[in-house]
Design a protein around this motif. Structure first.
Motif, mmCIF file in Angstrom:
data_model
loop_
_atom_site.group_PDB
_atom_site.id
_atom_site.type_symbol
_atom_site.label_atom_id
_atom_site.label_comp_id
_atom_site.label_asym_id
_atom_site.label_seq_id
_atom_site.Cartn_x
_atom_site.Cartn_y
_atom_site.Cartn_z
ATOM 1 N N GLY A 41 -2.002 -13.753 9.021
ATOM 2 C CA GLY A 41 -0.800 -13.260 8.367
ATOM 3 C C GLY A 41 0.144 -14.396 8.061
ATOM 4 O O GLY A 41 -0.090 -15.548 8.434
ATOM 5 N N VAL A 42 1.231 -14.068 7.381
ATOM 6 C CA VAL A 42 2.182 -15.100 6.977
ATOM 7 C C VAL A 42 3.257 -15.221 8.051
ATOM 8 O O VAL A 42 4.337 -14.653 7.961
ATOM 9 N N PHE A 43 2.924 -15.944 9.106
ATOM 10 C CA PHE A 43 3.886 -16.268 10.154
ATOM 11 C C PHE A 43 3.509 -17.618 10.738
ATOM 12 O O PHE A 43 2.397 -18.105 10.527
ATOM 13 N N GLN A 44 4.434 -18.214 11.471
ATOM 14 C CA GLN A 44 4.287 -19.616 11.864
ATOM 15 C C GLN A 44 4.376 -19.758 13.380
ATOM 16 O O GLN A 44 5.183 -19.105 14.044
ATOM 17 N N ASN A 45 3.511 -20.621 13.910
ATOM 18 C CA ASN A 45 3.607 -21.018 15.320
ATOM 19 C C ASN A 45 3.774 -22.534 15.367
ATOM 20 O O ASN A 45 2.904 -23.272 14.884
ATOM 21 N N ILE A 61 8.763 -15.651 12.519
ATOM 22 C CA ILE A 61 8.389 -14.638 11.541
ATOM 23 C C ILE A 61 9.484 -14.564 10.480
ATOM 24 O O ILE A 61 10.466 -15.290 10.540
ATOM 25 N N GLY A 62 9.299 -13.698 9.512
ATOM 26 C CA GLY A 62 10.309 -13.522 8.477
ATOM 27 C C GLY A 62 9.881 -14.007 7.118
ATOM 28 O O GLY A 62 10.641 -13.933 6.159
ATOM 29 N N TYR A 63 8.645 -14.494 7.000
ATOM 30 C CA TYR A 63 8.198 -15.048 5.726
ATOM 31 C C TYR A 63 7.929 -13.969 4.683
ATOM 32 O O TYR A 63 8.039 -14.208 3.484
ATOM 33 N N ILE A 64 7.511 -12.781 5.121
ATOM 34 C CA ILE A 64 7.251 -11.704 4.163
ATOM 35 C C ILE A 64 8.081 -10.471 4.493
ATOM 36 O O ILE A 64 7.679 -9.351 4.194
ATOM 37 N N HIS A 65 9.216 -10.661 5.115
ATOM 38 C CA HIS A 65 10.058 -9.523 5.491
ATOM 39 C C HIS A 65 10.390 -8.683 4.259
ATOM 40 O O HIS A 65 10.976 -9.173 3.294
ATOM 41 N N ARG A 66 10.010 -7.389 4.303
ATOM 42 C CA ARG A 66 10.137 -6.533 3.126
ATOM 43 C C ARG A 66 11.213 -5.458 3.263
ATOM 44 O O ARG A 66 11.357 -4.616 2.392
ATOM 45 N N TYR A 78 9.673 12.193 1.105
ATOM 46 C CA TYR A 78 8.309 12.070 0.586
ATOM 47 C C TYR A 78 8.025 10.657 0.089
ATOM 48 O O TYR A 78 6.909 10.161 0.189
ATOM 49 N N GLN A 79 9.026 9.991 -0.434
ATOM 50 C CA GLN A 79 8.821 8.655 -0.991
ATOM 51 C C GLN A 79 8.666 7.577 0.083
ATOM 52 O O GLN A 79 8.246 6.459 -0.204
ATOM 53 N N ILE A 80 8.988 7.915 1.324
ATOM 54 C CA ILE A 80 8.909 6.939 2.415
ATOM 55 C C ILE A 80 7.472 6.733 2.876
ATOM 56 O O ILE A 80 7.130 5.676 3.417
ATOM 57 N N THR A 81 6.614 7.717 2.630
ATOM 58 C CA THR A 81 5.227 7.613 3.107
ATOM 59 C C THR A 81 4.544 6.354 2.618
ATOM 60 O O THR A 81 3.773 5.725 3.346
ATOM 61 N N THR A 82 4.801 5.969 1.387
ATOM 62 C CA THR A 82 4.149 4.786 0.830
ATOM 63 C C THR A 82 4.634 3.494 1.477
ATOM 64 O O THR A 82 4.007 2.444 1.312
ATOM 65 N N LEU A 83 5.751 3.549 2.201
ATOM 66 C CA LEU A 83 6.180 2.398 2.990
ATOM 67 C C LEU A 83 5.400 2.322 4.292
ATOM 68 O O LEU A 83 5.010 1.238 4.740
ATOM 69 N N THR A 84 5.174 3.478 4.912
ATOM 70 C CA THR A 84 4.537 3.471 6.235
ATOM 71 C C THR A 84 3.111 2.944 6.182
ATOM 72 O O THR A 84 2.671 2.244 7.100
ATOM 73 N N ASP A 85 2.363 3.272 5.124
ATOM 74 C CA ASP A 85 0.966 2.827 5.128
ATOM 75 C C ASP A 85 0.822 1.358 4.765
ATOM 76 O O ASP A 85 -0.292 0.831 4.749
ATOM 77 N N ARG A 86 1.923 0.680 4.518
ATOM 78 C CA ARG A 86 1.891 -0.766 4.311
ATOM 79 C C ARG A 86 2.331 -1.517 5.562
ATOM 80 O O ARG A 86 2.481 -2.742 5.526
ATOM 81 N N LEU A 87 2.549 -0.811 6.655
ATOM 82 C CA LEU A 87 2.799 -1.477 7.935
ATOM 83 C C LEU A 87 1.480 -2.044 8.445
ATOM 84 O O LEU A 87 1.144 -3.181 8.192
ATOM 85 N N SER A 401 -7.538 -11.759 19.019
ATOM 86 C CA SER A 401 -7.811 -10.674 19.957
ATOM 87 C C SER A 401 -6.629 -9.726 20.142
ATOM 88 O O SER A 401 -6.830 -8.563 20.485
ATOM 89 N N ILE A 402 -5.398 -10.203 19.937
ATOM 90 C CA ILE A 402 -4.266 -9.282 20.072
ATOM 91 C C ILE A 402 -4.038 -8.511 18.785
ATOM 92 O O ILE A 402 -3.228 -7.584 18.746
ATOM 93 N N ASN A 403 -4.741 -8.897 17.713
ATOM 94 C CA ASN A 403 -4.771 -8.131 16.465
ATOM 95 C C ASN A 403 -3.404 -8.026 15.793
ATOM 96 O O ASN A 403 -2.913 -6.934 15.506
ATOM 97 N N VAL A 404 -2.805 -9.168 15.541
ATOM 98 C CA VAL A 404 -1.535 -9.183 14.826
ATOM 99 C C VAL A 404 -1.787 -8.858 13.348
ATOM 100 O O VAL A 404 -2.585 -9.523 12.695
ATOM 101 N N ILE A 405 -1.135 -7.833 12.848
ATOM 102 C CA ILE A 405 -1.189 -7.462 11.440
ATOM 103 C C ILE A 405 0.169 -7.791 10.824
ATOM 104 O O ILE A 405 1.198 -7.244 11.241
ATOM 105 N N ALA A 406 0.193 -8.691 9.861
ATOM 106 C CA ALA A 406 1.457 -9.231 9.359
ATOM 107 C C ALA A 406 2.379 -8.143 8.820
ATOM 108 O O ALA A 406 3.602 -8.198 9.005
ATOM 109 N N GLY A 407 1.827 -7.123 8.153
ATOM 110 C CA GLY A 407 2.674 -6.070 7.607
ATOM 111 C C GLY A 407 3.389 -5.282 8.683
ATOM 112 O O GLY A 407 4.506 -4.791 8.471
ATOM 113 N N GLU A 408 2.739 -5.129 9.839
ATOM 114 C CA GLU A 408 3.347 -4.400 10.956
ATOM 115 C C GLU A 408 4.297 -5.300 11.738
ATOM 116 O O GLU A 408 5.307 -4.851 12.290
ATOM 117 N N LEU A 409 3.986 -6.583 11.789
ATOM 118 C CA LEU A 409 4.842 -7.537 12.486
ATOM 119 C C LEU A 409 6.137 -7.765 11.739
ATOM 120 O O LEU A 409 7.221 -7.772 12.327
#
Length: 411
Positions: A41-45, A61-66, A78-87, A401-409
């Protein structure tokens, strides 16, 4: 150039300048990310290194903050659903169902048993596809590409099922307030049965290649370990917490969508290391398959949505042919039917842990406040501590292994 350095880089650079060793070696600063190939994902260590050993780490973090939460406060429900599935886009339907259940909680809607079981099937399939990606990509990160190919056929089959149900594959926008927009078709049920029947064989192949593989175990056992106490202090949930030996699972602790009807165990590890996290997810895949089969075999009769005409979209064929249905569809989508004043929190067991939705409504067409409790954002805080003292190559395996998903992070 100095102005472009972060506070962490300034601090680490100072340590590098001041630290001296009698044997002549030097410390160095390494940017791990924010590009995607090894950081998931787009984050930095920012790592302080002694050769290949990590001395210290700062996460950024904060590189793709949406600004999902702020956008949600300016959209109808109803329009919020399309935001949730991009987490977490690896298990988008779970996010969708979590949002609908939160809105239903605020409305006091009772969802029919059939719709609840249908949701369980889809949520468990999404959990499987998420764990499938995590565990197989962990192998890819260690140089073992072939097993990944063994299971991708069934992720594609899962996406075909999503497409048959809602017309979308990855960002699904699936379901409605009160249930589903339509019953599952015969094709969807046939493909679900095909998934339940065929996937275990493919997964067993991957497990045989990985689980007792000496090279795989040498790379993972004892790597990136975290104690149960520290995991709890950081707020870990999901497989990353259960790998430490704590059997907390929202589906059992606070059942929703009729999960109390199903017989399954909560797999736990012991050491909290990278290998235990892999094993917990592998075991959870089998439990999810058991739940899917139980829901399929015991599917209740009845309707696939609740009787809430003020919030449930009318059938498309009526919208296209009847003025009243078209007006009602417009009113619901545009938020002309307000949600009553309420303050609710609803959590589900997402693929990465407790996925919570906090919702405050003030009676208007949009939420007054929305907050998503994203499990990735919580447990990523502990990543720096997990990799200190380890090798750089171990940091890649631990992050995988901790499964970081950038959209959820970085929502």
């Amino acid at each position: 150039m100095a102005d472009q350095l972060t506070n962490s880089e300034h601090r680490f650079a100072k340590i590098v300048r001041e630290q001296t060793f009698e044997d002549g070696r030097e410390l160095s600063v390494l940017n791990f990310g924010p590009t995607h190939p090894s950081t998931h994902g787009v984050f930095q260590n920012i790592l302080l290194m002694d050769g290949e050993r990590i001395i210290d780490c700062d996460t950024t973090i904060g590189y793709i903050h949406r600004a999902f939460e702020k956008i949600a406060e300016h959209r109808t429900f109803y329009q919020i659903t399309t935001l949730t599935d991009r987490l977490n886009y690896c298990s988008a339907p779970i996010n969708n169902m979590a949002w609908w259940m939160t809105v239903e909680k605020s409305l006091g809607v009772e969802v029919p048993k059939r719709a609840q079981y249908m949701r369980v099937i889809i949520m468990e399939m999404a959990r499987i596809t998420d764990h499938l990606i995590c565990n197989s990509i962990l192998g890819v990160d260690l140089g073992a590409y072939t097993p990944f190919l063994y299971v991708m056929k069934y992720r594609e089959l899962a996406y075909e099922i999503y497409e048959e149900i809602c017309g979308a594959r990855m960002t699904t926008n699936m379901g409605r307030i009160g249930g589903f927009e339509r019953d599952f078709s015969e094709t969807a049920w046939r493909k679900i049965d095909e998934f339940i029947e065929g996937f275990p064989k493919a997964w067993d192949q991957l497990e045989r290649l990985f689980a007792r593989n000496r090279i795989f175990m040498d790379r993972l056992v004892g790597v990136g370990a975290i104690s149960a106490e520290k995991a709890m202090n950081y707020g870990f949930t999901g497989p990353n917490l259960r790998a430490t030996g704590i059997d907390y699972d929202v589906r059992v602790a606070q059942p929703y969508s009729s999960y109390e009807d199903f017989d399954f165990i909560v797999p736990v590890g012991q050491s909290g290391d990278t290998y235990d996290r892999w094993c917990v997810r592998a075991a959870e895949i089998k439990e999810s398959l058991k739940i899917m089969k139980q829901a399929r075999d015991n599917m209740p009769q009845g309707t696939y949505h609740a009787d809430v005409p003020d919030y449930y979209l009318p059938p498309k064929e009526e919208v296209y042919t009847e003025m009243e249905a078209l007006i009602q569809h417009f009113k619901i989508v545009m938020g002309e039917v307000p949600v009553p004043i309420a303050e609710v929190y609803h959590a589900v067991e997402g693929a990465n842990g407790e996925l919570g939705m906090y919702l405050i409504t003030d009676g208007s067409r949009s939420p007054f406040r929305v907050h998503f409790r994203r499990p990735c954002f919580v447990y990523y805080q502990g990543f720096g501590e997990m990799i200190k003292g380890g090798m750089f190559s171990d940091a890649v395996a631990t992050l995988s292994s901790i499964n970081v998903i950038a959209g959820e992070l970085d929502a």
